[in-house]
Scaffold this active site. Sequence first.
Site, mmCIF file in Angstrom:
data_model
loop_
_atom_site.group_PDB
_atom_site.id
_atom_site.type_symbol
_atom_site.label_atom_id
_atom_site.label_comp_id
_atom_site.label_asym_id
_atom_site.label_seq_id
_atom_site.Cartn_x
_atom_site.Cartn_y
_atom_site.Cartn_z
ATOM 1 N N TYR A 1 0.828 -1.202 0.000
ATOM 2 C CA TYR A 1 0.000 0.000 0.000
ATOM 3 C C TYR A 1 0.868 1.260 0.000
ATOM 4 C CZ TYR A 1 -2.894 3.830 1.585
ATOM 5 O OH TYR A 1 -3.500 5.052 1.671
ATOM 6 N N ARG B 1 -14.381 23.465 50.459
ATOM 7 C CA ARG B 1 -14.717 22.234 51.178
ATOM 8 C C ARG B 1 -14.592 20.987 50.291
ATOM 9 N NH1 ARG B 1 -20.489 20.768 52.859
ATOM 10 N NH2 ARG B 1 -20.874 22.942 52.356
ATOM 11 N N ASN C 1 -13.305 10.407 2.453
ATOM 12 C CA ASN C 1 -12.417 9.648 1.573
ATOM 13 C C ASN C 1 -13.145 8.470 0.914
ATOM 14 O OD1 ASN C 1 -9.508 7.579 1.828
ATOM 15 N ND2 ASN C 1 -9.821 9.200 0.346
#
Length: 523
Positions: free
Chosen positions: A72, A296, A424
């Site tokens: 790839y 507190r 995409n």
Amino acid sequence: MTHQDVLDDRPEAPAGPDGTPVLEVTGRLTTADLETAARGPVRVAMADDTAERVAAGHAYMLSCVAEGRDIYGVTTGFGNLVGFAGRATAHEQSEGFLNFLTAGHGRDLPPEVMRATLLARVWSLAKGRSAVSPAALRTLVAVLETSFAPAVPRMGSVGASGDLIPLAYAVRAMQGQGHAYVDGVRVPAAEALDRCGVGPLHLAGRDAVALVNGTSVTSAAAGLALASLARSVNTAVTLTALLADLLGSDPGFAAAPTLAAFGHRHGEDVAAALRALLDGTAPTGARPLQEPYSIRCSPQLIGAAAGALDYAATVVGDDLNGINDNPLFFAEDRVVTHGGNFFSQPVAFAADSMSTVAAQLANLAERQLDLLTDTHRNSGLPPMLATEPGRQHGVVGMQIAATATVAAMRRAATPISGQSLPTNGHNQDVVPLGTQAALTALEQAEHLRWVQGALGVALRQAGHLSARGATAPACAAVLGELGGAVAPIDPDRPLDVDVQRAAALLDRLAARRAPWRGAPAGA
């Protein structure tokens, strides 16, 4: 896993003969290392076996291509075009990849973020699984030895398939294209490289993909945010103790049996730190039986913040020291794996949590500032801490700015890690948006630092106006240091610079003698 707290009195990174800090790639990358690289030049030292591992991974990738295997981004198109063949040569493939990714916009990311990013990228690439060329890795290391920082636009990454667009700008800058910063000044990138004495980056094999297909912007920004927030937790403890002492509060809100019964370890740690700071305090006896929650409930609130940062430290530490890329090359097993290690979901969740922590700690500081200015609750101090109320106005403007800042922080704390949008061509059909989450967390940390600086200025003014002052020795010491950094407000004057001075001092105090050491801030 063992974490190393940047708030410990740990030694700084060792320095070389010229004073430049030296970072060993063989160790774990910490948030302290990121801050070191963000500040200025660092020398990255790699052992022989690291260099050999990187070279072996690169050679294995080239052999796979020679055998005709599909890899790839090397032999294929990118993203949803993976089914198409890539360009004819590695050079054309790299240049085409960087060209279509140079599509970001917005103001530049801080140069400090990009320097930390380059360091994080080196740590991932040095594992030898990305098949980066040794020459490309040497260029990153050479750049870090200078003040060079790529000029990179903020908007563009969805934090999946890596921080593609911002890292593409970083690669272009190291090639001498676009712009970069040298000593904090923005100049053309080619000029920046020349001034730094670094030759331009030359890409080989899958270098372009290896350099941009990771989440290093995300992890670096999250790491810098984490380091700042860890100090701010300690600052919150210090400021709360000083506030309680100046008002004459009874320290019983931090009693050990109370917090032991609460059952949360971080709350117990914070209460112990408060008790140490308040040791020797002389309560006035004139305060209400129960203080407002901003005093507190401070051990419970700050302790919860510390616990959340504990979780974030685990995630960010793992991310900085993992490998974020795709594909990965295991030369010793002759295996190439195609997966999703570029997916920033872990950091996205952690960064959203950090943004929430920052907003709530800022809310605490702003409410404590309000308590100091309220004549119904501030033990007789003048309204707005003005030396001559009416003729002078004390901290009025500063409080307004603090309130506005907290409002903006609350809005920015909206989580983004679950707001996925497909993109995409539905190749990235679910995305974590970790980059935006991390950058937001870093901005939140910077805002918190400012709000706490404002409270520091107000406490200094309260000490100036109070007849009793601070009675606990540790609190008196903090008040003395604030007094050395910030003059009394008499008469009124611009306070913007004073807030920055106080914030810087509180940062130094948190790092130097942190009263609480529970939350790890790195790995």
